[in-house]
Design a protein around this motif. Structure first.
Motif, PDB file in Angstrom:
ATOM      1  N   LEU A  55       1.102  -1.532   0.224  1.00 26.10           N
ATOM      2  CA  LEU A  55       0.068   0.094   0.274  1.00 26.10           C
ATOM      3  C   LEU A  55       0.470   1.584   0.353  1.00 26.10           C
ATOM      4  O   LEU A  55       0.292   2.102  -0.410  1.00 26.10           O
ATOM      5  CB  LEU A  55      -0.786  -0.009   1.472  1.00 26.10           C
ATOM      6  N   SER A  58       2.433   1.440  -3.207  1.00 21.44           N
ATOM      7  CA  SER A  58       1.673   1.816  -4.349  1.00 21.44           C
ATOM      8  C   SER A  58       1.987   1.231  -5.312  1.00 21.44           C
ATOM      9  O   SER A  58       2.155   0.353  -6.424  1.00 21.44           O
ATOM     10  CB  SER A  58       1.742   2.985  -5.292  1.00 21.44           C
ATOM     11  N   ASP A  59       2.261  -1.174  -4.636  1.00 23.11           N
ATOM     12  CA  ASP A  59       2.758  -2.244  -5.349  1.00 23.11           C
ATOM     13  C   ASP A  59       1.444  -2.869  -6.084  1.00 23.11           C
ATOM     14  O   ASP A  59       1.192  -3.607  -5.155  1.00 23.11           O
ATOM     15  CB  ASP A  59       3.713  -3.260  -4.645  1.00 23.11           C
ATOM     16  N   PRO A  60       0.774  -3.077  -7.090  1.00 27.57           N
ATOM     17  CA  PRO A  60      -0.368  -3.536  -7.199  1.00 27.57           C
ATOM     18  C   PRO A  60      -0.034  -5.380  -7.287  1.00 27.57           C
ATOM     19  O   PRO A  60      -1.047  -6.500  -6.508  1.00 27.57           O
ATOM     20  CB  PRO A  60      -1.020  -3.588  -8.159  1.00 27.57           C
ATOM     21  N   GLN A  76      -7.999  -4.417  -5.974  1.00 32.59           N
ATOM     22  CA  GLN A  76      -7.747  -3.152  -6.692  1.00 32.59           C
ATOM     23  C   GLN A  76      -8.027  -2.133  -6.691  1.00 32.59           C
ATOM     24  O   GLN A  76      -6.994  -0.727  -7.156  1.00 32.59           O
ATOM     25  CB  GLN A  76      -7.391  -4.370  -8.211  1.00 32.59           C
ATOM     26  N   LEU A  79      -6.207   0.843  -3.526  1.00 29.94           N
ATOM     27  CA  LEU A  79      -4.739   0.807  -3.849  1.00 29.94           C
ATOM     28  C   LEU A  79      -5.199   2.138  -4.928  1.00 29.94           C
ATOM     29  O   LEU A  79      -4.716   3.009  -4.422  1.00 29.94           O
ATOM     30  CB  LEU A  79      -4.141  -0.682  -4.970  1.00 29.94           C
ATOM     31  N   ALA A  80      -6.295   1.859  -6.336  1.00 29.29           N
ATOM     32  CA  ALA A  80      -6.404   3.220  -6.484  1.00 29.29           C
ATOM     33  C   ALA A  80      -6.894   3.978  -6.320  1.00 29.29           C
ATOM     34  O   ALA A  80      -6.123   5.579  -6.088  1.00 29.29           O
ATOM     35  CB  ALA A  80      -7.115   2.360  -8.217  1.00 29.29           C
ATOM     36  N   CYS A  82      -6.043   5.260  -3.036  1.00 31.07           N
ATOM     37  CA  CYS A  82      -5.944   6.116  -2.059  1.00 31.07           C
ATOM     38  C   CYS A  82      -3.720   6.056  -3.081  1.00 31.07           C
ATOM     39  O   CYS A  82      -3.056   6.111  -2.390  1.00 31.07           O
ATOM     40  CB  CYS A  82      -5.155   5.346  -1.173  1.00 31.07           C
ATOM     41  N   ARG A  83      -3.540   5.901  -3.941  1.00 30.93           N
ATOM     42  CA  ARG A  83      -3.147   6.541  -5.379  1.00 30.93           C
ATOM     43  C   ARG A  83      -2.092   7.259  -5.069  1.00 30.93           C
ATOM     44  O   ARG A  83      -0.549   7.759  -5.200  1.00 30.93           O
ATOM     45  CB  ARG A  83      -2.936   5.718  -6.738  1.00 30.93           C
ATOM     46  N   ASP A  84      -2.670   8.424  -4.660  1.00 30.97           N
ATOM     47  CA  ASP A  84      -1.754   9.665  -4.547  1.00 30.97           C
ATOM     48  C   ASP A  84      -1.901  10.426  -3.307  1.00 30.97           C
ATOM     49  O   ASP A  84      -1.345  11.256  -3.264  1.00 30.97           O
ATOM     50  CB  ASP A  84      -3.448  11.272  -5.181  1.00 30.97           C
ATOM     51  N   TRP A 153     -10.374   6.649   2.201  1.00 29.41           N
ATOM     52  CA  TRP A 153     -10.229   5.358   0.790  1.00 29.41           C
ATOM     53  C   TRP A 153     -10.640   4.308   0.805  1.00 29.41           C
ATOM     54  O   TRP A 153     -11.253   3.995  -0.492  1.00 29.41           O
ATOM     55  CB  TRP A 153      -8.756   5.517   0.872  1.00 29.41           C
ATOM     56  N   THR A 157     -12.132   7.210  -4.658  1.00 19.86           N
ATOM     57  CA  THR A 157     -10.790   7.894  -4.510  1.00 19.86           C
ATOM     58  C   THR A 157      -9.979   9.101  -4.417  1.00 19.86           C
ATOM     59  O   THR A 157     -10.941  10.292  -4.128  1.00 19.86           O
ATOM     60  CB  THR A 157     -10.782   7.984  -5.765  1.00 19.86           C
TER      61      THR A 157
END
Length: 408
Positions: A55, A58-60, A76, A79-80, A82-84, A153, A157
Motif C-alpha cells: 500500500l 502502490s505495488d499492485p 485493486q 490501491l487505486a 489511495c494512489r495519490d 479511501w 478515490t
C-alpha cells in the motif's frame, strides 16, 4: 464546528505486533496450536507487513499476492483510491488474535497506522477488522474493513490539493479541493495573529462527498451531526499536543455557507489545531469553543447581534443565562447548542475586550497547564490571570448578555 445557520457549532517498516491490551492467551489457545500445527500468528504478521509495504509503495503485484481471488477486484480498487496519498509511513498492528483450531477462515482485529508527509508528526490509528482465508499456499486476505471510523479511501478515490499552509484530501473534484485549499490557507495566518507560531502552522483537511460519508469518517450517526459544517479530530494514537489533527468538512453544510462563513469556520477549526497542546480534558468547552469562535470572528467586521442571533432572540424573550455553559450543552444535537456557542464566544470576547487578547491567551494556557488535583480550580486561575473571581466574571458576562442588541 459550524452550523448551516452560521453559528459556530461547530511502515512501511511493516510494524505488526500483538498489543498486550487486546491479545488473548490461554491454555486453550496453546492446545489449538498443538492441534493445528505451527502457530498462525507469525504468518499473519508477515502478511500484514507485506500488505503495508504494498500500500505504501502502490505495488499492485505485491498487494494482490496476499489477497483471496474473490477479493482482488476490491483490493485493486483500494490501491487505486489511495494512489495519490502522500504516505510517509503505513503499518498494521494486531490488537486481538486467537490461534485458530483447524479453521479455514479467521477474523483479526488490528489498528491501521498511517502518517502523511508534511503534516503528521505521529501516525493516526484506525481500527480495522480483517478476514483471512486459508488458501493452497497459505493465508490470504478476504476483507479489510473499518471497525469504527472509516478512512477516506474506504469511501472513494482520494484526490489531493496542496496549499501553502495545508493539505486537502477529498472525494470531490480537483477544482473544489483547490478552492477549499485557498480558504484554508487564509486560516493559518489569522490564527497565528492570536496564538503565535508555536505550532505546526499546517493543516490537514478531509472533504468527503456527503453528510453520510462525513459521519462515517467520524464513526457516528449522520443524524447526530446534521448541519455541522466541520469538526476537528485529534487522531487516535498520536501523543497529546502533536500534529496529527484532521479537520473534517461536511460538504452539505459547508456548501451552504457564505464565503465569510467558510473563512470563519476554517479559522475556528484551525484554532483547535493550534491550541491542541494547551487543551486538556479539564479545559471547559465554553473556553475551548469560545476561543475558537473568538479567533474565527476576529476582524471580520461582524456585530455581536450578527454573531449571536439565537442568543439575541432569547434576550428579547427575557431568557438570560445564570451560569456559563456546561460541556453537555455543546454535544452535537443538543437543544440550545447554537446559544451555547454564542454564549461561549461572548465570554471570550469579554475577556479580550475588558482585559486584553493576551489575557485571553494566557488564561487559556494557564487552564491547560493546571493540575486539577493540585490547583485552586478555575476560580483561582481567574483570580491569578484576570484579578477577578469566577463569580465576578460571570456577573459581568451576564451583564454583557443582557445588553446584547435584540434588533439588527
Amino acid at each position: 464546528m459550524l452550523s448551516r445557520r452560521g453559528a459556530l457549532l461547530l511502515a512501511a517498516g511493516g510494524l505488526v505486533q500483538l498489543s498486550g491490551a487486546g491479545a488473548r492467551s490461554s491454555a486453550g489457545t496453546a492446545e489449538g496450536v498443538a492441534a493445528a500445527g505451527p502457530p498462525v500468528r507469525p504468518r499473519i504478521e508477515a502478511l500484514l507487513s507485506r500488505r503495508a509495504k504494498a500500500l505504501l509503495g502502490s505495488d499492485p503485484a505485491g498487494l494482490l499476492a496476499d489477497v483471496a481471488p474473490e477479493a482482488r477486484d476490491v483490493q485493486q480498487e483500494v490501491l487505486a483510491r489511495c494512489r495519490d496519498l502522500p504516505f510517509a509511513d503505513l503499518f498494521y498492528r494486531m490488537t486481538d488474535f486467537t490461534e485458530p483450531r483447524d479453521a479455514d477462515r479467521i477474523t483479526v482485529a488490528a489498528d491501521l497506522g498511517y502518517r502523511l508527509r508534511g503534516v503528521d508528526d505521529h501516525p493516526a490509528l484506525l481500527g480495522r477488522t480483517l478476514e483471512l482465508v486459508r488458501g493452497d499456499g497459505g493465508w490470504l486476505l478476504a476483507k479489510d474493513e473499518p471497525t469504527g471510523a472509516a478512512a477516506l479511501w474506504d469511501l472513494g478515490t482520494v484526490r489531493v490539493a496542496h496549499g501553502s499552509h495545508c493539505l486537502v484530501l477529498g472525494l470531490l473534484g480537483s477544482a473544489d479541493l483547490a478552492r477549499t485549499a485557498e480558504v484554508v490557507d487564509q486560516a493559518v495566518p489569522a490564527v497565528e495573529e492570536v496564538w503565535g507560531d508555536g505550532w505546526a502552522g499546517r493543516l490537514l483537511v478531509e472533504t468527503p462527498q456527503s453528510e453520510e460519508q462525513f459521519a462515517q469518517l467520524l464513526g457516528v450517526s449522520a443524524s447526530d451531526y446534521q448541519g455541522i459544517a466541520a469538526v476537528t479530530t485529534a487522531a487516535a494514537g498520536a501523543p497529546h499536543g502533536t500534529a496529527a489533527d484532521r479537520i473534517l468538512l461536511n460538504p452539505d453544510a459547508y456548501a451552504g455557507l457564505s464565503d465569510l462563513g467558510r473563512r470563519v469556520v476554517t479559522t475556528h477549526e484551525a484554532t483547535h489545531v493550534a491550541t491542541r497542546a494547551d487543551t486538556r480534558p479539564w479545559t471547559p468547552l465554553w473556553l475551548s469553543e469560545g476561543v475558537a469562535d473568538y479567533t474565527g470572528y476576529r476582524g471580520r467586521g461582524r456585530t455581536a447581534r450578527q454573531i449571536a442571533p439565537e442568543l439575541a432572540g432569547d434576550v428579547s424573550a427575557g431568557r438570560l443565562p445564570t451560569a456559563l455553559p456546561l460541556d453537555k450543552d455543546f454535544v452535537a444535537g443538543s437543544a440550545g447548542i447554537a446559544q451555547a456557542y454564542e454564549l461561549a464566544w461572548l465570554a471570550c470576547n469579554l475577556i479580550a475586550t475588558q482585559w486584553s487578547e493576551k489575557h485571553l491567551v494566557s488564561l487559556y494556557r494557564a487552564v491547560g497547564a493546571a493540575d486539577p488535583a493540585r490547583s485552586q480550580g478555575l476560580d483561582g486561575l481567574f483570580r491569578a490571570q484576570l484579578g477577578v473571581s469566577l463569580d465576578e466574571f460571570t456577573r459581568q458576562w451576564i451583564g454583557d448578555v443582557r445588553r446584547l442588541p435584540t434588533r439588527p
